[in-house]
Write a protein that holds these residues in place. Structure first.
Motif, PDB file in Angstrom:
ATOM      1  N   ALA A 120      31.607  51.674  40.470  1.00  0.00           N
ATOM      2  CA  ALA A 120      30.661  51.114  39.494  1.00  0.00           C
ATOM      3  C   ALA A 120      31.335  50.004  38.705  1.00  0.00           C
ATOM      4  CB  ALA A 120      30.167  52.219  38.560  1.00  0.00           C
ATOM      5  N   ALA A 121      32.598  50.193  38.344  1.00  0.00           N
ATOM      6  CA  ALA A 121      33.339  49.157  37.616  1.00  0.00           C
ATOM      7  C   ALA A 121      33.496  47.914  38.488  1.00  0.00           C
ATOM      8  CB  ALA A 121      34.709  49.685  37.193  1.00  0.00           C
ATOM      9  N   LEU A 122      33.752  48.104  39.776  1.00  0.00           N
ATOM     10  CA  LEU A 122      33.877  46.967  40.685  1.00  0.00           C
ATOM     11  C   LEU A 122      32.566  46.183  40.785  1.00  0.00           C
ATOM     12  CD1 LEU A 122      36.007  48.465  43.619  1.00  0.00           C
ATOM     13  CD2 LEU A 122      36.684  46.646  42.039  1.00  0.00           C
ATOM     14  N   ASP A 123      31.454  46.898  40.722  1.00  0.00           N
ATOM     15  CA  ASP A 123      30.152  46.228  40.781  1.00  0.00           C
ATOM     16  C   ASP A 123      29.941  45.303  39.588  1.00  0.00           C
ATOM     17  OD1 ASP A 123      29.424  47.287  43.213  1.00  0.00           O
ATOM     18  OD2 ASP A 123      28.380  49.009  42.331  1.00  0.00           O
ATOM     19  N   GLY A 124      30.651  45.559  38.509  1.00  0.00           N
ATOM     20  CA  GLY A 124      30.524  44.730  37.315  1.00  0.00           C
ATOM     21  C   GLY A 124      31.416  43.500  37.333  1.00  0.00           C
ATOM     22  N   LEU A 125      32.177  43.313  38.385  1.00  0.00           N
ATOM     23  CA  LEU A 125      33.097  42.170  38.487  1.00  0.00           C
ATOM     24  C   LEU A 125      32.436  41.009  39.232  1.00  0.00           C
ATOM     25  CD1 LEU A 125      36.367  44.035  39.555  1.00  0.00           C
ATOM     26  CD2 LEU A 125      35.941  42.920  37.364  1.00  0.00           C
ATOM     27  N   PRO A 126      32.944  39.786  39.016  1.00  0.00           N
ATOM     28  CA  PRO A 126      32.478  38.666  39.832  1.00  0.00           C
ATOM     29  C   PRO A 126      32.741  38.964  41.312  1.00  0.00           C
ATOM     30  CG  PRO A 126      33.807  37.881  38.003  1.00  0.00           C
ATOM     31  CD  PRO A 126      33.908  39.375  38.003  1.00  0.00           C
ATOM     32  N   GLU A 127      31.913  38.429  42.194  1.00  0.00           N
ATOM     33  CA  GLU A 127      31.962  38.762  43.622  1.00  0.00           C
ATOM     34  C   GLU A 127      33.334  38.513  44.254  1.00  0.00           C
ATOM     35  OE1 GLU A 127      30.844  40.594  46.863  1.00  0.00           O
ATOM     36  OE2 GLU A 127      29.610  40.506  45.057  1.00  0.00           O
ATOM     37  N   LYS A 128      33.974  37.362  43.957  1.00  0.00           N
ATOM     38  CA  LYS A 128      35.287  37.078  44.556  1.00  0.00           C
ATOM     39  C   LYS A 128      36.351  38.054  44.060  1.00  0.00           C
ATOM     40  CE  LYS A 128      35.368  32.331  46.160  1.00  0.00           C
ATOM     41  NZ  LYS A 128      36.037  31.048  46.126  1.00  0.00           N
ATOM     42  N   THR A 129      36.299  38.397  42.796  1.00  0.00           N
ATOM     43  CA  THR A 129      37.266  39.347  42.242  1.00  0.00           C
ATOM     44  C   THR A 129      37.082  40.712  42.885  1.00  0.00           C
ATOM     45  OG1 THR A 129      37.269  38.148  40.148  1.00  0.00           O
ATOM     46  CG2 THR A 129      38.148  40.387  40.114  1.00  0.00           C
ATOM     47  N   ALA A 158      38.394  40.586  46.407  1.00  0.00           N
ATOM     48  CA  ALA A 158      39.856  40.549  46.422  1.00  0.00           C
ATOM     49  C   ALA A 158      40.440  41.938  46.179  1.00  0.00           C
ATOM     50  CB  ALA A 158      40.370  39.562  45.376  1.00  0.00           C
ATOM     51  N   VAL A 159      39.906  42.661  45.214  1.00  0.00           N
ATOM     52  CA  VAL A 159      40.388  44.019  44.919  1.00  0.00           C
ATOM     53  C   VAL A 159      40.141  44.942  46.111  1.00  0.00           C
ATOM     54  CG1 VAL A 159      40.071  46.050  43.456  1.00  0.00           C
ATOM     55  CG2 VAL A 159      40.181  43.788  42.419  1.00  0.00           C
ATOM     56  N   LEU A 160      38.947  44.879  46.681  1.00  0.00           N
ATOM     57  CA  LEU A 160      38.622  45.742  47.820  1.00  0.00           C
ATOM     58  C   LEU A 160      39.526  45.447  49.017  1.00  0.00           C
ATOM     59  CD1 LEU A 160      34.718  45.792  47.642  1.00  0.00           C
ATOM     60  CD2 LEU A 160      36.281  47.688  47.160  1.00  0.00           C
ATOM     61  N   ALA A 218      44.783  41.602  39.544  1.00  0.00           N
ATOM     62  CA  ALA A 218      45.292  42.224  38.312  1.00  0.00           C
ATOM     63  C   ALA A 218      44.169  42.429  37.309  1.00  0.00           C
ATOM     64  CB  ALA A 218      46.400  41.361  37.709  1.00  0.00           C
ATOM     65  N   GLN A 219      43.321  41.425  37.138  1.00  0.00           N
ATOM     66  CA  GLN A 219      42.192  41.545  36.207  1.00  0.00           C
ATOM     67  C   GLN A 219      41.202  42.602  36.682  1.00  0.00           C
ATOM     68  OE1 GLN A 219      40.780  37.504  36.146  1.00  0.00           O
ATOM     69  NE2 GLN A 219      42.259  36.860  34.576  1.00  0.00           N
ATOM     70  N   GLY A 220      40.933  42.621  37.987  1.00  0.00           N
ATOM     71  CA  GLY A 220      39.998  43.604  38.531  1.00  0.00           C
ATOM     72  C   GLY A 220      40.507  45.020  38.373  1.00  0.00           C
ATOM     73  N   LEU A 221      41.785  45.234  38.635  1.00  0.00           N
ATOM     74  CA  LEU A 221      42.367  46.576  38.488  1.00  0.00           C
ATOM     75  C   LEU A 221      42.381  47.017  37.031  1.00  0.00           C
ATOM     76  CD1 LEU A 221      45.312  46.407  41.050  1.00  0.00           C
ATOM     77  CD2 LEU A 221      43.127  47.588  41.310  1.00  0.00           C
ATOM     78  N   GLU A 222      42.673  46.090  36.143  1.00  0.00           N
ATOM     79  CA  GLU A 222      42.652  46.417  34.710  1.00  0.00           C
ATOM     80  C   GLU A 222      41.235  46.793  34.280  1.00  0.00           C
ATOM     81  OE1 GLU A 222      43.882  47.160  30.860  1.00  0.00           O
ATOM     82  OE2 GLU A 222      45.016  47.022  32.727  1.00  0.00           O
ATOM     83  N   HIS A 223      40.244  46.052  34.771  1.00  0.00           N
ATOM     84  CA  HIS A 223      38.840  46.343  34.473  1.00  0.00           C
ATOM     85  C   HIS A 223      38.486  47.756  34.962  1.00  0.00           C
ATOM     86  CE1 HIS A 223      34.558  45.469  33.980  1.00  0.00           C
ATOM     87  NE2 HIS A 223      34.361  45.964  35.208  1.00  0.00           N
ATOM     88  N   CYS A 224      38.905  48.115  36.175  1.00  0.00           N
ATOM     89  CA  CYS A 224      38.629  49.446  36.727  1.00  0.00           C
ATOM     90  C   CYS A 224      39.354  50.526  35.923  1.00  0.00           C
ATOM     91  CB  CYS A 224      39.050  49.512  38.188  1.00  0.00           C
ATOM     92  SG  CYS A 224      38.046  48.506  39.285  1.00  0.00           S
ATOM     93  N   ARG A 225      40.593  50.251  35.552  1.00  0.00           N
ATOM     94  CA  ARG A 225      41.364  51.220  34.776  1.00  0.00           C
ATOM     95  C   ARG A 225      40.691  51.527  33.452  1.00  0.00           C
ATOM     96  NH1 ARG A 225      44.528  51.668  30.755  1.00  0.00           N
ATOM     97  NH2 ARG A 225      44.642  49.474  30.259  1.00  0.00           N
ATOM     98  N   LYS A 226      40.228  50.470  32.771  1.00  0.00           N
ATOM     99  CA  LYS A 226      39.543  50.667  31.486  1.00  0.00           C
ATOM    100  C   LYS A 226      38.287  51.512  31.659  1.00  0.00           C
ATOM    101  CE  LYS A 226      41.160  46.526  29.108  1.00  0.00           C
ATOM    102  NZ  LYS A 226      40.822  45.182  28.638  1.00  0.00           N
ATOM    103  N   HIS A 227      37.510  51.257  32.699  1.00  0.00           N
ATOM    104  CA  HIS A 227      36.305  52.029  32.947  1.00  0.00           C
ATOM    105  C   HIS A 227      36.636  53.484  33.284  1.00  0.00           C
ATOM    106  CE1 HIS A 227      33.949  48.371  32.901  1.00  0.00           C
ATOM    107  NE2 HIS A 227      32.853  49.117  32.964  1.00  0.00           N
TER     108      HIS A 227
END
Length: 173
Positions: free
Chosen positions: A117-126, A129-131, A159-168
């Motif tokens: 769900a957190a990944l769905d909230g990220l920009p598509e390229k980010t 890249a994380v996936l 790094a930004q995507g993983l931090e976003h997921c970690r926070k969620h």
């Protein structure tokens, strides 16, 4: 009569070793039953000989070292055979993989749902890249080529995507 048996000394030992290497290899292979192991054994023989005294009969000395190392290796393999059971692939396949209990499985599924769900909230390229990095195991260089962006940008996005997921993930606990 063997070559190199009359001269003593480490330089003479090297000369003797080099002059008789083929015969020493055959001798070692006869003991070990394998030329690959015999090659390894000869390398170890030379290493051991570097720190030894100057033998009176270099060739006899080399043959004795080959024999002693081969016997030592054979004994070590015997000890290994006693400690480890030889099996075929069918035996290994019949051993069940360790499984987690139901609670651990449920917890893992819930964490994965939060991360997705957190990944769905990220920009598509980010998100992509994380996936690719974390789920597909791609290298940063490969992701950069795929997304047509510099490697530094890929690194920053992940790094930004993983931090976003970690926070969620930690805010949902």
């Amino acid at each position: 009569m063997w070559k190199g048996t009359s001269v003593a000394g480490n330089s003479d030992l090297l000369t003797c070793y080099l002059a008789n290497r083929g015969d020493l290899l055959k001798y070692a292979a006869g003991i070990t039953g394998d030329y690959v192991h015999a090659e390894d054994l000869l390398q170890e023989v030379w290493i051991r000989c570097q720190s030894s005294e100057k033998p009176e009969k270099p060739l006899h000395f080399l043959y004795r070292v080959v024999r002693n190392l081969a016997v030592d290796k054979y004994r070590a393999q015997g000890r290994e055979r006693q400690c480890f059971v030889q099996t075929d692939d069918s035996t290994i396949d019949s051993v069940p993989a360790p499984t987690a209990d139901a609670e651990t499985n449920m917890s893992g599924r819930q964490e994965l749902a939060v991360v997705m769900a957190a990944l769905d909230g990220l920009p598509e390229k980010t998100k992509r890249a994380v996936l690719l990095c974390r789920f597909e195991g791609w290298k940063l260089r490969e992701i950069a080529i795929e997304l047509d962006i510099p490697i530094g940008s890929v690194h920053r996005m992940i790094a930004q995507g993983l931090e976003h997921c970690r926070k969620h993930l930690y805010s949902s606990e």
